[in-house]
Scaffold this motif. Structure first.
Motif, PDB file in Angstrom:
ATOM      1  N   HIS A  41      33.564  47.186  32.141  1.00 14.42           N
ATOM      2  CA  HIS A  41      33.110  48.282  31.287  1.00 14.42           C
ATOM      3  C   HIS A  41      32.263  47.732  30.142  1.00 14.42           C
ATOM      4  O   HIS A  41      32.654  46.749  29.499  1.00 14.42           O
ATOM      5  N   PRO A  42      31.086  48.322  29.873  1.00 19.17           N
ATOM      6  CA  PRO A  42      30.211  47.772  28.818  1.00 19.17           C
ATOM      7  C   PRO A  42      30.781  47.876  27.411  1.00 19.17           C
ATOM      8  O   PRO A  42      30.312  47.177  26.509  1.00 19.17           O
ATOM      9  N   GLY A  43      31.807  48.712  27.221  1.00 23.56           N
ATOM     10  CA  GLY A  43      32.341  48.890  25.877  1.00 23.56           C
ATOM     11  C   GLY A  43      33.621  48.140  25.582  1.00 23.56           C
ATOM     12  O   GLY A  43      34.090  48.134  24.437  1.00 23.56           O
ATOM     13  N   TYR A  44      34.200  47.469  26.602  1.00 20.98           N
ATOM     14  CA  TYR A  44      35.495  46.824  26.421  1.00 20.98           C
ATOM     15  C   TYR A  44      35.533  45.479  27.134  1.00 20.98           C
ATOM     16  O   TYR A  44      34.979  45.319  28.217  1.00 20.98           O
ATOM     17  N   GLU A  45      36.217  44.543  26.525  1.00 18.79           N
ATOM     18  CA  GLU A  45      36.449  43.254  27.164  1.00 18.79           C
ATOM     19  C   GLU A  45      37.452  43.390  28.301  1.00 18.79           C
ATOM     20  O   GLU A  45      37.313  42.763  29.350  1.00 18.79           O
ATOM     21  N   LEU A  46      38.467  44.235  28.094  1.00 20.23           N
ATOM     22  CA  LEU A  46      39.507  44.390  29.105  1.00 20.23           C
ATOM     23  C   LEU A  46      40.109  45.783  29.007  1.00 20.23           C
ATOM     24  O   LEU A  46      40.358  46.291  27.909  1.00 20.23           O
ATOM     25  N   ILE A  47      40.332  46.398  30.167  1.00 21.35           N
ATOM     26  CA  ILE A  47      41.064  47.661  30.263  1.00 21.35           C
ATOM     27  C   ILE A  47      42.157  47.475  31.301  1.00 21.35           C
ATOM     28  O   ILE A  47      41.890  47.043  32.427  1.00 21.35           O
ATOM     29  N   PRO A  50      42.426  33.519  41.186  1.00 20.05           N
ATOM     30  CA  PRO A  50      41.652  33.848  39.979  1.00 20.05           C
ATOM     31  C   PRO A  50      41.120  35.274  40.123  1.00 20.05           C
ATOM     32  O   PRO A  50      40.644  35.667  41.201  1.00 20.05           O
ATOM     33  N   VAL A  51      41.206  36.067  39.071  1.00 15.82           N
ATOM     34  CA  VAL A  51      40.760  37.454  39.130  1.00 15.82           C
ATOM     35  C   VAL A  51      39.962  37.815  37.885  1.00 15.82           C
ATOM     36  O   VAL A  51      39.885  37.036  36.923  1.00 15.82           O
ATOM     37  N   LEU A  52      39.357  38.992  37.920  1.00 15.15           N
ATOM     38  CA  LEU A  52      38.512  39.514  36.850  1.00 15.15           C
ATOM     39  C   LEU A  52      37.328  38.595  36.588  1.00 15.15           C
ATOM     40  O   LEU A  52      36.943  38.360  35.444  1.00 15.15           O
ATOM     41  N   ASP A  53      36.770  38.080  37.674  1.00 11.67           N
ATOM     42  CA  ASP A  53      35.542  37.299  37.603  1.00 11.67           C
ATOM     43  C   ASP A  53      34.550  37.904  38.592  1.00 11.67           C
ATOM     44  O   ASP A  53      34.804  38.958  39.189  1.00 11.67           O
ATOM     45  N   LYS A  54      33.435  37.252  38.805  1.00  8.95           N
ATOM     46  CA  LYS A  54      32.382  37.830  39.641  1.00  8.95           C
ATOM     47  C   LYS A  54      32.815  37.996  41.093  1.00  8.95           C
ATOM     48  O   LYS A  54      32.276  38.847  41.810  1.00  8.95           O
ATOM     49  N   ASP A  55      33.782  37.198  41.544  1.00  6.04           N
ATOM     50  CA  ASP A  55      34.205  37.281  42.943  1.00  6.04           C
ATOM     51  C   ASP A  55      34.877  38.611  43.277  1.00  6.04           C
ATOM     52  O   ASP A  55      34.863  39.042  44.429  1.00  6.04           O
ATOM     53  N   ASP A  56      35.517  39.247  42.295  1.00  8.32           N
ATOM     54  CA  ASP A  56      36.114  40.557  42.558  1.00  8.32           C
ATOM     55  C   ASP A  56      35.427  41.663  41.764  1.00  8.32           C
ATOM     56  O   ASP A  56      35.989  42.737  41.555  1.00  8.32           O
ATOM     57  N   TYR A  70      34.806  41.794  38.686  1.00 15.35           N
ATOM     58  CA  TYR A  70      35.438  41.951  37.373  1.00 15.35           C
ATOM     59  C   TYR A  70      36.403  43.134  37.323  1.00 15.35           C
ATOM     60  O   TYR A  70      36.720  43.643  36.236  1.00 15.35           O
ATOM     61  N   SER A  71      36.886  43.571  38.487  1.00 15.33           N
ATOM     62  CA  SER A  71      37.844  44.665  38.563  1.00 15.33           C
ATOM     63  C   SER A  71      38.761  44.457  39.755  1.00 15.33           C
ATOM     64  O   SER A  71      38.366  43.858  40.762  1.00 15.33           O
ATOM     65  N   PHE A  72      39.981  44.956  39.655  1.00  8.94           N
ATOM     66  CA  PHE A  72      40.869  44.986  40.811  1.00  8.94           C
ATOM     67  C   PHE A  72      41.914  46.064  40.599  1.00  8.94           C
ATOM     68  O   PHE A  72      42.138  46.541  39.481  1.00  8.94           O
ATOM     69  N   VAL A  73      42.569  46.449  41.694  1.00  9.60           N
ATOM     70  CA  VAL A  73      43.712  47.349  41.663  1.00  9.60           C
ATOM     71  C   VAL A  73      44.820  46.688  42.476  1.00  9.60           C
ATOM     72  O   VAL A  73      44.596  46.255  43.602  1.00  9.60           O
ATOM     73  N   LEU A  74      46.003  46.603  41.898  1.00 13.84           N
ATOM     74  CA  LEU A  74      47.127  45.931  42.544  1.00 13.84           C
ATOM     75  C   LEU A  74      48.324  46.861  42.564  1.00 13.84           C
ATOM     76  O   LEU A  74      48.671  47.465  41.546  1.00 13.84           O
ATOM     77  N   SER A  75      48.944  46.992  43.730  1.00  9.40           N
ATOM     78  CA  SER A  75      50.198  47.726  43.829  1.00  9.40           C
ATOM     79  C   SER A  75      51.254  46.777  44.373  1.00  9.40           C
ATOM     80  O   SER A  75      51.205  45.579  44.092  1.00  9.40           O
ATOM     81  N   ASN A  76      52.188  47.286  45.161  1.00 12.44           N
ATOM     82  CA  ASN A  76      53.298  46.442  45.599  1.00 12.44           C
ATOM     83  C   ASN A  76      53.044  45.747  46.925  1.00 12.44           C
ATOM     84  O   ASN A  76      53.953  45.181  47.524  1.00 12.44           O
TER      85      ASN A  76
END
Length: 314
Positions: A10-16, A157-163, A165-171
């Motif tokens: 997101h352009p307005g936040y470092e992390l959500i 490693p997550v939240l980098d260009k390979d994913d 910068y986003s992911f969704v994780l459940s169980n």
């Protein structure tokens, strides 16, 4: 089945971060507060303790939290759809202790490199393999480094260009084949990406909180299924982001450590926003239910309580 949304795109936040905790409503839980010498901000579980006896000073387990130094963690029960029915999800140690081990550290004195893999995390916390099955997301906001580790000893490693910068994780496992991904994680990622596009030019904290909670409250379970007990169609929790109150039968296995009460579903929702300069945190928790009787009054649009915090990362 709990769910975590995470993005740095997101352009307005470092992390959500957006977290739904799916649990039995009667399970004893403390609302989010500052604790551990006011260094950690998190809710915590009161149903299973760290040791053999409980005390006011004892550390209880949590599923999500952030500390004043900008370290964040979220743990989820690992319950792949192909798990054997007779496989217990309970271990001798509470999985909720795992996030505390990481959050109860000082990033200025303890390098993230000491924690940045399953093997390194286990060196810091030797009981890592003594808990129930888990996936743990954790990271350091200042260093912009994030990982997912799991029961199987894997590190991602997550939240980098390979994913993106986003992911969704459940169980389910993080690296599951796309054809075996749950509907809620696949559709959730699409919804997350749409939310980012929709809010990129209107990203006040209040607007973002509203958008995030709306995403967390997306329910695709038809009313006729909601009126049935959980065992009639247990896979519905693999499909919907928000799990409405579902009845369960005595001793029914829904993939949790234990059952408590009659109703299971999304019990609470938490959104964490970190400013683009990585300095300021806005944290809001909506507690929807704390007992079975709450379902007659409370819902995602009418939570039982709202707890909001703001602080600057040290």
């Amino acid at each position: 089945m709990c769910i975590l949304f995470a993005t740095r795109s997101h352009p307005g936040y470092e992390l959500i971060l957006i977290s739904n905790r799916d649990e039995f409503f009667e399970r004893s839980t403390h609302d989010t507060c500052w604790h551990t010498n006011s260094s950690i901000l998190s809710p915590y579980d009161m149903a299973r303790t760290h040791g053999s006896t409980a005390s006011k000073s004892e550390i209880f387990g949590t599923w999500i939290g952030i500390n004043r130094g900008g370290r964040v963690a979220n743990i989820l029960n690992l319950r792949p759809a192909d798990t054997l029915p007779n496989k217990s999800s309970k271990g001798p140690k509470s999985r909720g202790i795992i996030p505390f081990m990481f959050l109860n550290t000082n990033s200025l004195k303890d390098s993230f490199d000491n924690w940045n893999s399953f093997e390194n995390f286990q060196k810091q916390y030797p009981d890592l393999t003594q808990s129930g099955d888990f996936s743990l997301f954790y990271g350091d906001i200042n260093k912009k480094e994030y990982r997912i580790i799991d029961t199987y000893g894997q590190t991602f490693p997550v939240l980098d260009k390979d994913d993106g910068y986003s992911f969704v994780l459940s169980n389910n496992t993080f690296n599951i084949n796309e054809n075996r991904q749950w509907i809620k994680t696949k559709s959730g990622l699409q919804e997350l990406q749409q939310m980012i596009k929709r809010t990129k030019n209107n990203c006040t904290d209040e607007n973002m909180l509203s958008e995030c909670f709306n995403l967390a409250s997306t329910c695709t379970i038809p009313q006729e299924i909601r009126d049935e007990t959980y065992h009639i169609n247990p896979t519905v929790t693999y499909d919907t982001i928000f799990v409405p109150p579902l009845g369960n039968e005595d001793d029914e296995d829904v993939g949790l450590t234990s059952t408590k009460g009659k109703f299971y579903g999304t019990r609470s929702q938490i959104v964490i926003l970190v400013s683009k300069d990585s300095k300021h945190v806005t944290y809001e928790e909506k507690v929807l239910h704390t007992s079975d009787t709450d379902i007659l009054i409370n819902s995602s649009s009418n939570p039982k309580s709202i707890n909001k915090f703001q602080f600057d990362i040290e």
